[in-house]
Design an enzyme around this catalytic site. Structure first.
Site, PDB file in Angstrom:
ATOM      1  N   ASP A 102       0.800  -1.265   0.492  1.00 50.08           N
ATOM      2  CA  ASP A 102      -0.340   0.233  -0.119  1.00 50.08           C
ATOM      3  C   ASP A 102       1.275   0.764   0.135  1.00 50.08           C
ATOM      4  OD1 ASP A 102       0.716  -0.640   2.353  1.00 50.08           O
ATOM      5  OD2 ASP A 102      -0.192   1.301   2.991  1.00 50.08           O
ATOM      6  N   GLU A 163       0.306  -1.074   5.516  1.00 44.88           N
ATOM      7  CA  GLU A 163       1.328  -1.372   6.515  1.00 44.88           C
ATOM      8  C   GLU A 163       0.843   0.296   6.981  1.00 44.88           C
ATOM      9  OE1 GLU A 163       5.518   0.078   7.959  1.00 44.88           O
ATOM     10  OE2 GLU A 163       3.601   0.702   5.967  1.00 44.88           O
TER      11      GLU A 163
END
Ligand code: ZN
Length: 405
Positions: A102, A163
């Site tokens: 991400d 994350e």
């Protein structure tokens, strides 16, 4: 003629021998193309689905067995974490390799521009080198292992989601799929460093309930929650507490109008420490300050229920502390040495997926990709740095498979 050719062959061999082991194997062109391909796929936290599918195709094409776990359902995203396993061609303990998929905003419609060996965005978005430079590095490492028939042991590659929004993917990772006891995350800047220490962190929230009243007509009927919050905060020691401990009040919200005594204030903050006991101490100290102010007010007030403080403390992430004599450190140090480079162990002030892995008993050192100015539109990564990290990983994997470190 014959001796000329002999000389030529000798020269070639000498050239090969003087090139550090990794350098001849890395396909820089492919590394650059892979990075650009990944960077230009949108993958904001919770929206990593398309990227995960593309990476999964690549990994399957290399012969890996792949899984997508159920983390997506837990975090409200459109995919779970992607896990790929390579059996390797020699038996060795499985090695974990990790990066996150991400990216942060503004991260939609990224154009990756390569100029003078450095990638940037077009200036309107982040680049997403955090952490797609790491994904590209890991994919190139795997390509190189395969096409050069290098010796490698079992590899467990974990590409996480979310994350950036609190290590949510790692926290919901299906650890039953992972057997590795140690490994490497690639999610830092320094290509000659390995992060072996990172702090624990607590997230703190205080809701102070006072009592509303008209500020002009009947102020004595009110309890001003802003004043109580201000007193509690004013008494605190904030910022750097000592070498391994920090804390912060970062958000304060409350009040509706200037003529209303405010009845509610929300205060949010955090505490971090490399030492669990100190983390508890500083957390307790902050909590006590709020409680003390409320108690002190109650002592002289006739209202029974109010004021009140509701306190919420959550563990954001646990610390990492990899002993300096652990295999992870030895592998990174020896690999760097063999490539004629330096490698130093480093302490990070922040949390990463590696903290979650550490908590689960998987000791994970964090390596760098050369990425800079992350989370800004000036973010960049240098292709030379990325190439160096591929070389480092290839040497780490070789040493690990041959049991040399
Ligand atoms: Zn990152």
């Amino acid at each position: 003629m014959v001796s000329d050719r002999k000389n030529q062959t000798l020269k070639t061999i000498q050239t090969i021998l003087t090139i550090p082991r990794g350098e001849i194997m890395v396909n820089r062109q492919r590394l650059a193309e892979t990075f650009k391909f990944l960077a230009e796929i949108d993958s904001i936290s919770r929206e990593e689905g398309v990227l995960a599918a593309r990476i999964r195709e690549i990994l399957s094409g290399m012969g890996a067995e792949t899984w997508v776990d159920h983390a997506g359902e837990h975090v409200g995203g459109n995919t779970g974490n992607l896990i790929a396993k390579f059996t390797g061609n020699v038996s060795a303990p499985p090695l974990l390799l990790n990066a996150h998929m991400d990216t942060v905003e503004p991260g939609r419609g990224v154009t990756a521009v390569l100029k003078n060996g450095t990638f940037t965005s077009d200036g309107t978005t982040i680049l997403g080198a955090d952490d797609k430079s790491a994904i590209a590095i890991l994919l190139e490492t795997l390509y190189a292992l395969k096409e050069n028939n290098l010796t490698y042991g079992p590899l467990e590659v974990v590409f996480t989601v979310c994350e950036e929004i609190g290590l949510l993917g790692a926290k919901h990772l299906d650890f039953s799929l992972i057997t590795a006891a140690y490994g490497f995350a690639v999610d830092a800047t320094d290509t000659e460093g390995i992060v072996t220490r990172a702090p624990s962190a607590n997230h703190l929230e205080f809701e102070i309930h006072g009592k509303d009243a008209h500020a002009g007509a009947a102020p004595e009927k009110g309890i001003n929650a802003i004043v109580l919050a201000a007193k509690a905060i004013a008494d605190l020691e904030l910022g750097r507490i000592d070498e391994e401990t920090t804390c912060n009040i970062g958000i304060i919200e409350g009040g509706i109008a200037t003529n209303i005594v405010p009845n509610l204030v929300r205060v949010k903050g955090e505490a971090r420490s490399h030492n669990e006991e100190k983390l508890n101490q500083i957390t307790d100290r902050i909590v006590s300050s709020f409680k003390r102010v409320i108690e002190a007010y109650k002592g002289k007030a006739s209202h029974d229920e109010l004021p009140r403080v509701d306190i919420r403390i959550e563990k954001d992430f646990s610390r990492t502390d990899i002993p300096s004599d652990h295999s992870v450190v030895a592998l990174a140090t020896r690999a760097a040495e063999n490539l004629g480079r330096k490698m130093k162990t480093k302490t990070s002030g922040g949390g990463a997926d590696a903290n979650v892995f550490f908590e689960k008993g998987i000791l994970t050192g964090v390596l760098g990709t050369g990425m800079r100015d992350m989370h800004t539109v000036r973010e960049s990564v240098n292709l030379d740095d990325m190439t160096r990290t591929v070389e480092l990983l290839l040497e780490i994997i070789r040493l690990h498979a041959t049991g040399e470190a």
